[in-house]
Motif scaffolding. Structure first.
Motif, PDB file in Angstrom:
ATOM      1  N   PHE A 100      43.496 102.236 -11.414  1.00 37.18           N
ATOM      2  CA  PHE A 100      42.709 103.017 -10.458  1.00 37.18           C
ATOM      3  C   PHE A 100      43.596 103.536  -9.332  1.00 37.18           C
ATOM      4  O   PHE A 100      43.556 104.712  -8.970  1.00 37.18           O
ATOM      5  CB  PHE A 100      41.566 102.157  -9.906  1.00 37.18           C
ATOM      6  CG  PHE A 100      40.753 102.830  -8.848  1.00 37.18           C
ATOM      7  CD1 PHE A 100      39.945 103.922  -9.167  1.00 37.18           C
ATOM      8  CD2 PHE A 100      40.800 102.392  -7.529  1.00 37.18           C
ATOM      9  CE1 PHE A 100      39.189 104.551  -8.189  1.00 37.18           C
ATOM     10  CE2 PHE A 100      40.044 103.024  -6.548  1.00 37.18           C
ATOM     11  CZ  PHE A 100      39.232 104.099  -6.883  1.00 37.18           C
ATOM     12  N   HIS A 116      34.124 122.317  -1.949  1.00 41.17           N
ATOM     13  CA  HIS A 116      33.096 121.287  -1.817  1.00 41.17           C
ATOM     14  C   HIS A 116      33.528 120.124  -0.960  1.00 41.17           C
ATOM     15  O   HIS A 116      32.730 119.283  -0.615  1.00 41.17           O
ATOM     16  CB  HIS A 116      32.681 120.790  -3.198  1.00 41.17           C
ATOM     17  CG  HIS A 116      32.331 121.916  -4.098  1.00 41.17           C
ATOM     18  ND1 HIS A 116      31.194 122.658  -3.922  1.00 41.17           N
ATOM     19  CD2 HIS A 116      32.994 122.463  -5.145  1.00 41.17           C
ATOM     20  CE1 HIS A 116      31.165 123.614  -4.835  1.00 41.17           C
ATOM     21  NE2 HIS A 116      32.240 123.521  -5.577  1.00 41.17           N
ATOM     22  N   GLY A 117      34.816 120.046  -0.653  1.00 39.09           N
ATOM     23  CA  GLY A 117      35.246 118.937   0.185  1.00 39.09           C
ATOM     24  C   GLY A 117      36.277 119.430   1.170  1.00 39.09           C
ATOM     25  O   GLY A 117      37.225 120.119   0.805  1.00 39.09           O
ATOM     26  N   ASN A 120      40.888 117.220   2.765  1.00 44.28           N
ATOM     27  CA  ASN A 120      41.769 117.205   1.618  1.00 44.28           C
ATOM     28  C   ASN A 120      43.097 117.828   1.993  1.00 44.28           C
ATOM     29  O   ASN A 120      43.313 119.025   1.846  1.00 44.28           O
ATOM     30  CB  ASN A 120      41.106 117.993   0.503  1.00 44.28           C
ATOM     31  CG  ASN A 120      41.466 117.396  -0.822  1.00 44.28           C
ATOM     32  OD1 ASN A 120      42.581 116.894  -0.988  1.00 44.28           O
ATOM     33  ND2 ASN A 120      40.549 117.441  -1.753  1.00 44.28           N
TER      34      ASN A 120
ATOM     35  N   PHE B 308      34.508 115.947 -12.533  1.00 45.72           N
ATOM     36  CA  PHE B 308      35.783 115.834 -11.813  1.00 45.72           C
ATOM     37  C   PHE B 308      36.539 117.156 -11.757  1.00 45.72           C
ATOM     38  O   PHE B 308      37.515 117.271 -11.022  1.00 45.72           O
ATOM     39  CB  PHE B 308      36.665 114.764 -12.456  1.00 45.72           C
ATOM     40  CG  PHE B 308      36.286 113.344 -12.093  1.00 45.72           C
ATOM     41  CD1 PHE B 308      35.534 113.078 -10.962  1.00 45.72           C
ATOM     42  CD2 PHE B 308      36.695 112.281 -12.877  1.00 45.72           C
ATOM     43  CE1 PHE B 308      35.182 111.779 -10.623  1.00 45.72           C
ATOM     44  CE2 PHE B 308      36.358 110.978 -12.550  1.00 45.72           C
ATOM     45  CZ  PHE B 308      35.592 110.721 -11.422  1.00 45.72           C
ATOM     46  N   MET B 312      35.904 118.892  -6.180  1.00 43.61           N
ATOM     47  CA  MET B 312      35.296 118.116  -5.100  1.00 43.61           C
ATOM     48  C   MET B 312      36.392 117.467  -4.271  1.00 43.61           C
ATOM     49  O   MET B 312      37.557 117.469  -4.645  1.00 43.61           O
ATOM     50  CB  MET B 312      34.394 117.033  -5.687  1.00 43.61           C
ATOM     51  CG  MET B 312      33.134 117.591  -6.280  1.00 43.61           C
ATOM     52  SD  MET B 312      32.169 116.322  -7.091  1.00 43.61           S
ATOM     53  CE  MET B 312      33.259 115.767  -8.356  1.00 43.61           C
ATOM     54  N   SER B 313      35.992 116.842  -3.156  1.00 41.62           N
ATOM     55  CA  SER B 313      37.002 116.205  -2.308  1.00 41.62           C
ATOM     56  C   SER B 313      37.513 114.931  -2.981  1.00 41.62           C
ATOM     57  O   SER B 313      36.815 114.315  -3.788  1.00 41.62           O
ATOM     58  CB  SER B 313      36.411 115.871  -0.939  1.00 41.62           C
ATOM     59  OG  SER B 313      35.589 114.729  -1.054  1.00 41.62           O
ATOM     60  N   ASP B 314      38.716 114.551  -2.615  1.00 39.30           N
ATOM     61  CA  ASP B 314      39.322 113.345  -3.176  1.00 39.30           C
ATOM     62  C   ASP B 314      38.436 112.127  -2.958  1.00 39.30           C
ATOM     63  O   ASP B 314      38.264 111.292  -3.842  1.00 39.30           O
ATOM     64  CB  ASP B 314      40.679 113.072  -2.512  1.00 39.30           C
ATOM     65  CG  ASP B 314      41.701 114.124  -2.888  1.00 39.30           C
ATOM     66  OD1 ASP B 314      41.359 114.992  -3.714  1.00 39.30           O
ATOM     67  OD2 ASP B 314      42.815 114.065  -2.350  1.00 39.30           O
ATOM     68  N   SER B 318      36.974 109.739  -5.758  1.00 43.20           N
ATOM     69  CA  SER B 318      37.458 108.358  -5.819  1.00 43.20           C
ATOM     70  C   SER B 318      36.297 107.374  -5.877  1.00 43.20           C
ATOM     71  O   SER B 318      36.333 106.404  -6.625  1.00 43.20           O
ATOM     72  CB  SER B 318      38.310 108.038  -4.598  1.00 43.20           C
ATOM     73  OG  SER B 318      39.309 108.999  -4.465  1.00 43.20           O
ATOM     74  N   SER B 321      34.941 107.434  -9.300  1.00 41.13           N
ATOM     75  CA  SER B 321      35.898 106.845 -10.231  1.00 41.13           C
ATOM     76  C   SER B 321      35.825 105.325 -10.124  1.00 41.13           C
ATOM     77  O   SER B 321      35.775 104.614 -11.133  1.00 41.13           O
ATOM     78  CB  SER B 321      37.300 107.348  -9.902  1.00 41.13           C
ATOM     79  OG  SER B 321      38.248 106.731 -10.717  1.00 41.13           O
ATOM     80  N   ALA B 322      35.754 104.816  -8.887  1.00 36.87           N
ATOM     81  CA  ALA B 322      35.656 103.369  -8.687  1.00 36.87           C
ATOM     82  C   ALA B 322      34.370 102.831  -9.308  1.00 36.87           C
ATOM     83  O   ALA B 322      34.361 101.775  -9.948  1.00 36.87           O
ATOM     84  CB  ALA B 322      35.705 103.043  -7.196  1.00 36.87           C
ATOM     85  N   ILE B 375      39.937 107.773 -14.969  1.00 39.00           N
ATOM     86  CA  ILE B 375      41.038 107.965 -14.018  1.00 39.00           C
ATOM     87  C   ILE B 375      41.118 109.473 -13.755  1.00 39.00           C
ATOM     88  O   ILE B 375      41.405 110.247 -14.670  1.00 39.00           O
ATOM     89  CB  ILE B 375      42.376 107.467 -14.605  1.00 39.00           C
ATOM     90  CG1 ILE B 375      42.239 106.032 -15.127  1.00 39.00           C
ATOM     91  CG2 ILE B 375      43.516 107.625 -13.616  1.00 39.00           C
ATOM     92  CD1 ILE B 375      42.345 104.953 -14.111  1.00 39.00           C
ATOM     93  N   ILE B 376      40.905 109.872 -12.508  1.00 36.42           N
ATOM     94  CA  ILE B 376      40.623 111.280 -12.224  1.00 36.42           C
ATOM     95  C   ILE B 376      41.675 112.262 -12.769  1.00 36.42           C
ATOM     96  O   ILE B 376      41.324 113.182 -13.507  1.00 36.42           O
ATOM     97  CB  ILE B 376      40.400 111.495 -10.711  1.00 36.42           C
ATOM     98  CG1 ILE B 376      39.268 110.578 -10.230  1.00 36.42           C
ATOM     99  CG2 ILE B 376      40.060 112.944 -10.402  1.00 36.42           C
ATOM    100  CD1 ILE B 376      39.273 110.292  -8.776  1.00 36.42           C
TER     101      ILE B 376
END
Lengths: 345, 625
Positions: A100, A116-117, A120, B308, B312-314, B318, B321-322, B375-376
């Motif tokens: 991860f 969308h975000g 970043n 994904f 989108m924002s990290d 995340s 993903s978690a 996993i992104i």
């Protein structure tokens, strides 16, 4: 090394060689694709081993202590909790955590980004100044070069970039959702109507890289190919300067007749050739069609035969595509039309 | 009262007449369960044939068997059929048949609702297939992303059939979920505290709750889709201020929990079957029960991993993903509980056990490939490739089709009274297992080699043809394996050995009654002391005062939620044709809505209302209290 291990070891290079085909994710030629391929190999190896262990455990468990339907163990028999605690929780928790965080690390190094975000950082840099704008259409790619004023070029399907440096690409869609994907360079990003997305790609060496649309978009989704040509910066600049020029004027009688056929025919309703009256925007820009390696969104070689076939009956080559059958030209007109298009270098 | 007299009286009360009326009006969960299973199995065969035709098209580069549009319609119908009309209803079939047997009730909590949900499931499936048979098939996959599904890009009625049949199926699914929740929470045999329930009941309960929260998102999305397509409203069109991503959010908010809906009950079946054939209680019952419930809960925080690549924002990515990593932990817990059960037990290799263990073997692969795709950055490469096709088929065939076959070999003797042939069964298993792996494992590789999914053809220079040839061969082999089991079923229905009450010497309540069970099922509602009623020393039928015979009318015992202390006797309804006609009226309503025959819609709505009134009208109770 045991025989089985040797056998597996001999298969591995064969397997990898088999996978490194032109559109393969392991055929990495850029930093992003390279790092992703490395992480994904690590995952694959870890998990293949895990699978083999699990299958072996299942087989042993089934073999080692057969019982019969006549009897059963007492209902208060305990045991086995350690399996759940170690195999079911502890080991997977550790392994998953490691992967991860490795994933997060890559995510921030090679971001893709949309509106969308906002939070970043890496992507904000990518967003600052796109070099190329790509607009997805059913079923082709419109490509804008956004450089200095004398280098603002619109072309289609064959995307040239300079090698050895990052290139920022802005992605939009004119109709439905598409997805831009050149596996050798980076992962995919969607082109969404009404939204803007960004990706930063880099080719570590010159070459032709293939990709294709990766979001289902209708009849010809399967043939919405991408040809990405990475060139040495000097060659790229030369290419771009040429693309910025208007279409080459015909010089011999055949190509002049071809140009006439082009301008008199239905072609101009959808296609542009800069420097002529043809200014349609519905289909790909043809100003330098002769310089491209392939036609029909990189589905067929750009030669006389396929061009004639494409003009007269595109529906037989790509059923459902938006290019109608053009039946008004006789043989001579068609040949001259193709000759005209091919000299649009 | 003598047992014989009680049996006679109960038969009189609970018997479903073997007439045409009785067939259509039956509210018996055993009839309806078998119908659910049969209907869903027919949808499996239809979806399977669609898949095989697609495999023929993809065997060679530049295949020309199908037109692009035909291929696109086939892959759409395949996905829609398998996910909505096979995978979930077949598990509902098991639940409808087994839940009352396992809880020791004589029927589900709402028998007429049960009948209605079956008929509306059947009619919604017919509604869906009217589309392709009138040349108007959905062609946008089971996910139907906007704006491709808008009227501009998808004219005709194909997408209307999709949206409206799904809304109708949603009504059926929601009704069934409510029925399961009520039955499991309040109709358990006295003493079957929530800590003593068979694990299959945990999974059915969990997914029923999941359905109640997830289904509205799909229904809403489909209503929006119809309003945008046909009624000039704007939800998804970017030109009018909508967002195409709204569809994706709604769809996957439903879609990912739905994966658990078609996965968890199957794991519940495995949690029953593996311990029985390992001849011991399952290892870590509380862990498995807890994992099941938590999968249902955390299942609602992973849906964005389908998105994904939308930009989108990290941070957002995340989180999801978690979530996806975390949910795989619950599955590893369950898998290791199964493995430890076999390891610490005395396994007996029956066909059913083979299917159950085969399922675990495949689920390991499907689960791990899911982690890879979770996993992104890796997902950016794998998203929408055949790698993901491999992943979902390993999960859905590994954790749905194989458990379903395990369940069929395990419980069919209970349903039909005859054993399935073990030798043919084992052949079927091995052919299916080998065929499946040959057909689907190479999909991982072609995915990594850059083969996108949902393409009707691929270019020769991509080097994909050899693997595709292997995949087609494997897919047909898999089909042959399935066919062997179908032949086995028909053969065993006539020639199988008589099953007797408990052919496997299993521990569950359902094995105490004869096979097939009588209409009233149990002379006495059983009382339960442990998790293994038939393996313990407690006598479930011990009832000196005949308090649990309940032969005064059609009665069941209701008990309280946690400890299953008896609360009251519930009066169960008689046979009724109203549920079927109500489903039929809804069918007419949705069909008319496809073609926008508004007067027919209105008439069907009025009819629905009147039938609803008839349903609720108080009527005399059969028997006397």
């Amino acid at each position: 090394m045991g025989r089985a291990a040797k056998f597996v070891a001999s298969l591995l290079p064969l397997f990898l060689a088999g996978c490194a085909t032109v559109q393969s994710t392991s055929n990495a030629h850029g930093p992003a694709a390279h790092s992703i391929a490395r992480l994904s190999s690590a995952l694959t190896i870890t998990f293949v081993i895990t699978i083999l262990i699990m299958w072996a455990l299942l087989a042993i468990a089934l073999k080692k202590n057969r019982g019969s339907l006549k009897e059963h163990m007492p209902i208060d028999v305990g045991g086995g909790q350690a399996w759940v605690a170690i195999g079911g929780i502890a080991i997977p928790f550790l392994v998953l955590s490691v992967f991860f965080f490795l994933g997060l690390d890559l995510l921030t190094t090679f971001p893709i980004h949309g509106d969308h975000g906002a939070m970043n950082m890496g992507a904000a840099a990518a967003k600052s100044k796109p070099d190329i704008l790509i607009i997805g259409h059913q079923w082709w790619w419109e490509v804008h070069y956004l450089g200095a004023a004398n280098q603002q070029v619109i072309t289609a399907n064959e995307i040239h970039i300079p090698a050895h440096r990052p290139v920022n690409i802005e992605l939009r869609s004119a109709d439905v959702i598409h997805s831009f994907w050149v596996p050798s360079l980076h992962g995919k990003v969607d082109l969404i109507p009404g939204d803007v997305n960004f990706i930063r790609i880099e080719a570590s060496q010159p070459g032709d890289y293939v990709g294709q649309c990766a979001e289902y978009c209708g009849s010809q989704h399967a043939n919405m190919h991408i040809l990405l040509v990475a060139q040495e910066p000097a060659a790229f600049n030369q290419w771009l300067a040429n693309q910025a020029r208007p279409g080459v004027e015909p010089t011999n009688p055949e190509t002049m007749q071809g140009q006439q056929a082009f301008l008199d025919g239905p072609c101009t309703k959808c296609h542009t050739v800069r420097g002529t009256a043809a200014a349609g925007r519905f289909g790909p820009d043809l100003t330098h069609i002769g310089s491209r390696k392939e036609i029909g969104a990189d589905s067929f070689p750009n030669n006389d035969g396929y061009l004639e076939g494409w003009i007269t009956n595109a529906q037989s080559l790509k059923p459902g595509c938006k290019m109608p059958k053009i039946t008004q030209y006789n043989g001579t007109q068609l040949r001259s039309l193709v000759a005209y298009l091919r000299q649009l270098q | 009262m003598s047992t014989l007299a009680a049996e006679e009286q109960l038969t009189r009360l609970w018997e479903t007449p073997k007439t045409i009326y009785g067939w259509f009006a039956s509210v018996d969960h055993k009839d309806l369960g078998i119908r659910y299973l049969t209907t869903a199995f027919i949808f499996l065969i239809i979806g399977g044939v669609e898949a095989l035709i697609m495999r023929l098209q993809l065997t060679h580069a530049n295949g020309a068997l199908l037109t692009p549009e035909a291929y696109n319609e086939l892959f759409s119908m395949h996905g829609i059929t398998m996910i909505f009309w096979y995978a979930s209803p077949i598990l509902s079939g098991f639940s409808v048949y087994l839940v009352p047997l396992m809880t020791g009730a004589r029927d589900v909590a709402y028998p007429r609702l049960n009948s209605f949900t079956y008929w509306s499931f059947l009619f919604s499936g017919i509604l869906l297939y009217i589309g392709p048979f009138t040349g108007q098939a959905p062609h946008a996959g089971w996910f139907s992303y906007m704006p491709y599904t808008n009227i501009v890009y998808s004219p005709g009625h194909g997408m209307d059939f999709y949206a409206l049949s799904l809304i109708m199926l949603g009504i059926s699914t929601t009704g069934a979920a409510i029925n399961f929740i009520a039955t499991i929470l309040f109709f358990r045999a006295p003493g079957m505290a929530i800590s003593k329930m068979p694990l299959f009941l945990y999974s059915t309960l969990t997914i029923s709750c999941t359905i109640l929260f997830a289904m509205p998102a799909l229904t809403l999305a489909c209503v929006f889709l119809e309003l945008e397509r046909r009624w000039g409203m704007h939800f998804f069109g970017s030109a009018s201020g909508g967002s195409p991503l709204l569809w994706q959010q709604l769809f996957w908010f439903f879609g990912h929990p739905w994966v658990y809906v078609i996965f968890l009950p199957a794991t519940g079946m495995i949690s029953i079957i593996i311990p029985v054939f390992s001849r011991r209680p399952i290892v870590g019952y509380p862990y498995v029960a807890m994992s099941t419930v938590l999968t249902g809960v955390v299942g609602f925080s992973v849906w964005l991993h389908h998105m994904f690549t939308v930009g989108m924002s990290d941070l957002t990515m995340s989180f999801f993903s978690a979530g996806s990593m975390m949910i795989s932990l619950f599955t590893t817990i369950t898998i290791f509980a199964w493995l430890a059960t076999v390891w610490k037990g005395r396994p007996v290799v029956t066909t059913s056990m083979l299917y159950a263990l085969g399922s675990v073997a495949l689920l390991v692969i499907g689960g791990l490939s899911g982690v890879v795709a979770g996993i992104i950055p890796v997902d950016w490469q794998l998203h929408n490739t055949y790698y993901v096709v491999a992943h979902i088929h390993y999960v859905l065939i590994g954790a749905n089709v194989f458990p379903v076959f395990a369940g069929l070999y395990f419980w069919l003797p209970k349903m039909t009274g005859r054993m399935m042939d073990e030798r043919i069964g084992k052949w079927s298993f091995w052919v299916m297992f080998v065929g499946f792996n040959v057909g689907f494992f190479p999909m991982h590789i072609v995915g990594l080699m850059g083969m996108p999914r949902r393409i009707y053809t691929y270019a020769a220079n991509l080097g994909l043809q050899p693997m595709n040839e292997v995949m087609t061969f494997g897919a047909f082999l898999f089909g042959v394996g399935m066919l062997i089991s179908i032949v086995n079923l028909f053969y065993s229905l006539r020639h199988g050995e008589l099953a007797g009450n408990n052919p496997w010497n299993a521990d569950g309540l359902e094995w105490a009654m004869s096979s097939p069970p009588p209409d009233y099922e149990v002379v006495r509602i059983p009382a339960v002391a442990t998790r293994h009623p038939l393996w313990d020393t407690f006598d479930e039928d011990e009832d000196p005062g005949d308090l649990r015979v309940l032969s005064q009318a059609r009665l069941c015992i209701t008990s309280n939620m946690l400890d299953a202390v008896p609360q009251a006797a519930a009066t169960m309804p008689n046979l009724s044709l109203v549920p079927m006609f109500l489903a039929l009226a809804l069918f007419v309503f949705f069909l008319a809505l496809v073609y926008q025959w508004m007067w027919v819609c209105l008439a069907a709505l009025i009819l629905t209302f009147l039938l609803g009134c008839t349903w609720l009208w108080p009527r005399p109770i059969k028997g006397h209290l």
